[in-house]
Design a protein around this motif. Structure first.
Motif, mmCIF file in Angstrom:
data_model
loop_
_atom_site.group_PDB
_atom_site.id
_atom_site.type_symbol
_atom_site.label_atom_id
_atom_site.label_comp_id
_atom_site.label_asym_id
_atom_site.label_seq_id
_atom_site.Cartn_x
_atom_site.Cartn_y
_atom_site.Cartn_z
ATOM 1 N N LEU A 134 -10.514 8.254 16.768
ATOM 2 C CA LEU A 134 -10.125 8.226 15.445
ATOM 3 C C LEU A 134 -9.209 6.832 15.163
ATOM 4 O O LEU A 134 -8.318 6.689 15.932
ATOM 5 C CB LEU A 134 -9.255 9.361 14.968
ATOM 6 C CG LEU A 134 -8.497 9.352 13.480
ATOM 7 C CD1 LEU A 134 -9.617 9.273 12.386
ATOM 8 C CD2 LEU A 134 -7.615 10.785 13.512
ATOM 9 N N LEU A 135 -9.710 6.079 13.906
ATOM 10 C CA LEU A 135 -8.921 4.960 13.688
ATOM 11 C C LEU A 135 -8.490 4.951 12.425
ATOM 12 O O LEU A 135 -9.162 5.359 11.669
ATOM 13 C CB LEU A 135 -9.902 3.808 14.043
ATOM 14 C CG LEU A 135 -10.560 3.505 15.308
ATOM 15 C CD1 LEU A 135 -11.391 2.302 15.433
ATOM 16 C CD2 LEU A 135 -9.526 3.542 16.394
ATOM 17 N N MET A 136 -7.172 4.561 12.189
ATOM 18 C CA MET A 136 -6.687 4.256 10.611
ATOM 19 C C MET A 136 -6.300 3.030 10.465
ATOM 20 O O MET A 136 -5.444 2.511 11.378
ATOM 21 C CB MET A 136 -5.742 5.475 10.320
ATOM 22 C CG MET A 136 -6.225 6.831 10.325
ATOM 23 S SD MET A 136 -4.915 8.008 9.842
ATOM 24 C CE MET A 136 -4.069 8.222 11.078
ATOM 25 N N TYR A 169 -2.052 9.061 5.198
ATOM 26 C CA TYR A 169 -2.887 8.201 4.252
ATOM 27 C C TYR A 169 -3.255 6.871 4.653
ATOM 28 O O TYR A 169 -2.635 6.030 5.388
ATOM 29 C CB TYR A 169 -2.203 8.144 2.882
ATOM 30 C CG TYR A 169 -1.880 9.371 2.043
ATOM 31 C CD1 TYR A 169 -3.056 10.009 1.271
ATOM 32 C CD2 TYR A 169 -0.970 10.331 2.387
ATOM 33 C CE1 TYR A 169 -2.919 11.224 0.387
ATOM 34 C CE2 TYR A 169 -0.839 11.627 1.791
ATOM 35 C CZ TYR A 169 -1.446 11.970 0.913
ATOM 36 O OH TYR A 169 -1.378 13.102 0.122
ATOM 37 N N CYS A 170 -4.458 6.456 4.423
ATOM 38 C CA CYS A 170 -4.828 4.928 4.794
ATOM 39 C C CYS A 170 -5.978 4.706 3.780
ATOM 40 O O CYS A 170 -6.775 5.242 3.233
ATOM 41 C CB CYS A 170 -5.379 4.992 6.273
ATOM 42 S SG CYS A 170 -6.779 5.879 6.757
ATOM 43 N N LYS A 224 -11.409 1.650 1.252
ATOM 44 C CA LYS A 224 -11.190 1.497 -0.135
ATOM 45 C C LYS A 224 -9.961 0.459 -0.290
ATOM 46 O O LYS A 224 -9.186 0.155 0.878
ATOM 47 C CB LYS A 224 -10.611 2.707 -0.789
ATOM 48 C CG LYS A 224 -11.931 3.810 -0.882
ATOM 49 C CD LYS A 224 -12.732 3.555 -2.027
ATOM 50 C CE LYS A 224 -13.705 4.550 -2.479
ATOM 51 N NZ LYS A 224 -14.653 4.168 -3.443
ATOM 52 N N LYS A 225 -9.443 -0.010 -1.552
ATOM 53 C CA LYS A 225 -8.366 -0.704 -1.391
ATOM 54 C C LYS A 225 -6.942 -0.029 -1.527
ATOM 55 O O LYS A 225 -5.923 -0.283 -0.789
ATOM 56 C CB LYS A 225 -8.190 -1.593 -2.815
ATOM 57 C CG LYS A 225 -9.416 -2.788 -2.712
ATOM 58 C CD LYS A 225 -9.323 -3.516 -4.177
ATOM 59 C CE LYS A 225 -10.498 -4.525 -4.167
ATOM 60 N NZ LYS A 225 -10.633 -5.105 -5.520
ATOM 61 N N GLU A 226 -7.056 1.296 -1.794
ATOM 62 C CA GLU A 226 -5.905 2.071 -2.108
ATOM 63 C C GLU A 226 -5.798 3.143 -0.799
ATOM 64 O O GLU A 226 -6.751 3.263 -0.022
ATOM 65 C CB GLU A 226 -5.787 2.977 -3.162
ATOM 66 C CG GLU A 226 -5.961 1.903 -4.611
ATOM 67 C CD GLU A 226 -4.617 1.093 -4.621
ATOM 68 O OE1 GLU A 226 -3.639 1.361 -4.217
ATOM 69 O OE2 GLU A 226 -4.962 -0.221 -5.235
ATOM 70 N N HIS A 227 -4.717 3.533 -0.455
ATOM 71 C CA HIS A 227 -4.529 4.684 0.655
ATOM 72 C C HIS A 227 -4.796 6.137 -0.067
ATOM 73 O O HIS A 227 -4.102 6.795 -0.594
ATOM 74 C CB HIS A 227 -2.851 4.897 0.946
ATOM 75 C CG HIS A 227 -2.633 3.891 1.489
ATOM 76 N ND1 HIS A 227 -2.368 2.676 0.935
ATOM 77 C CD2 HIS A 227 -2.205 3.755 2.933
ATOM 78 C CE1 HIS A 227 -2.018 1.621 2.158
ATOM 79 N NE2 HIS A 227 -1.684 2.461 3.245
ATOM 80 N N VAL A 228 -6.365 6.173 -0.147
ATOM 81 C CA VAL A 228 -6.660 7.509 -0.579
ATOM 82 C C VAL A 228 -7.450 8.199 0.596
ATOM 83 O O VAL A 228 -7.839 9.489 0.107
ATOM 84 C CB VAL A 228 -8.181 6.885 -1.427
ATOM 85 C CG1 VAL A 228 -7.522 6.237 -2.797
ATOM 86 C CG2 VAL A 228 -9.181 6.101 -0.849
ATOM 87 N N PHE A 229 -7.503 7.990 1.760
ATOM 88 C CA PHE A 229 -8.151 8.953 2.560
ATOM 89 C C PHE A 229 -6.977 9.663 3.481
ATOM 90 O O PHE A 229 -5.957 8.974 3.761
ATOM 91 C CB PHE A 229 -9.117 8.188 3.829
ATOM 92 C CG PHE A 229 -10.044 7.478 3.137
ATOM 93 C CD1 PHE A 229 -11.180 7.810 2.297
ATOM 94 C CD2 PHE A 229 -10.171 5.825 3.281
ATOM 95 C CE1 PHE A 229 -12.069 7.353 1.758
ATOM 96 C CE2 PHE A 229 -11.209 5.174 2.573
ATOM 97 C CZ PHE A 229 -12.278 5.867 1.873
#
Length: 291
Positions: A134-136, A169-170, A224-229
């Motif tokens: 798992l990578l963030m 979040y990432c 994405k550009k924002e921290h949405v994941f």
């Protein structure tokens, strides 16, 4: 007989296997579907069949305010609100049967931009076993403070639930679950050409994309550009009191009143199938194990 894979094995539970492997390594639960947000303060139970969190409520909802008051928390204050930790540059984790190895520069020479990749790596999975990675990129953790957790532990409703106490979040994630072939994989987050914003804006943003050379197993990526994941979260439940007549444990406070709940299924085999459990018909006089 054809080669085994997650797609050809109908009785395999890939999602549950990935969650099990990451939990064993990090003490936190993986979200198999990171675009679906795991919200801080949610409470519920883990679904035995899917590994998803079945949410039954949230401590920040209007319906929960009376419980907060009874626990000594003023719902109109920001005392119980989740706190943001500073962003980290990256987060990498892999399961026990996976070894991080040096990325072969020659083998990746034909991949544009890999030398400057913001997050990258190569891993070798032990043959005959299943591995998870798992990578963030640029993760940000949101968490409930220990003092608030101490007060929440007194709420009877939560004592029968699991509570989301931390969420990562990432803007970019990559998750990988191998089969048992012993694959060697490489993954990298590459920056593509800068994207110029419309006239009137001075902002220039670089877009990103994931690259990997995986041939088997399962992989999921997102950018994405924002921290949405939300690929990873901490799930806790209130410790049950020990039944001991002597040598009592030191008094616990705050976060110590909580513990990580185990997955609600028996350990899975390397191929993600349920391992048969044989029950001894004889009388077992042993004492039940304390929690």
């Amino acid at each position: 007989m054809g080669l085994w894979s997650w797609k050809t094995q109908p009785n395999s539970h890939a999602q549950r296997k990935f969650i099990e492997l990451i939990l064993d390594r990090t003490g936190k639960y993986a979200n198999w579907d990171p675009p679906s947000e795991i919200q801080i303060g949610s409470y519920g139970r883990i679904d035995k069949d899917t590994g998803n969190l079945n949410v039954e409520g949230n401590i920040y909802s209007d319906n929960f305010k009376q419980f907060l008051i009874e626990a000594g928390i003023n719902p109109e204050s920001d005392e119980h609100h989740a706190k943001d930790c500073p962003d980290e540059s990256e987060f990498k984790t892999w399961s026990k049967n996976v070894k991080c190895i040096d990325m072969n520069a020659d083998a990746q020479a034909g991949v544009p931009g890999i030398a400057a990749a913001s997050i990258k790596g190569s891993w070798q999975v032990k043959k005959g076993t299943t591995g998870a990675v798992l990578l963030m990129n640029n993760p940000r953790m949101k968490h409930i403070t220990p003092d608030v957790l101490g007060k929440l532990a007194s709420i009877k409703l939560l004592q029968s639930m699991h509570l989301v106490t931390k969420v990562f979040y990432c803007p970019a994630f990559s998750l990988y679950l191998s089969d048992t072939s012993g694959e060697k994989i490489s993954m990298a987050l590459l920056a593509s050409a800068p994207v110029v914003e419309p006239v009137g804006s001075l902002e220039v943003n670089a877009s990103f994309k994931w690259w990997s050379n995986t041939q088997t197993g399962l992989a999921r990526h997102g950018c994405k550009k924002e921290h949405v994941f939300t690929p990873l979260y901490e799930l806790l439940h209130v410790r049950q009191p020990r039944n001991r007549r002597s040598s009592p444990s030191p008094e616990r406070t705050g976060e110590q009143l909580w513990t990580v709940p185990p997955v609600p299924w028996a350990p899975l085999g390397e191929d993600g199938t349920e391992v048969p459990i044989y029950i001894n018909d004889g009388t077992d006089s042993s004492e039940p194990e304390e929690e």
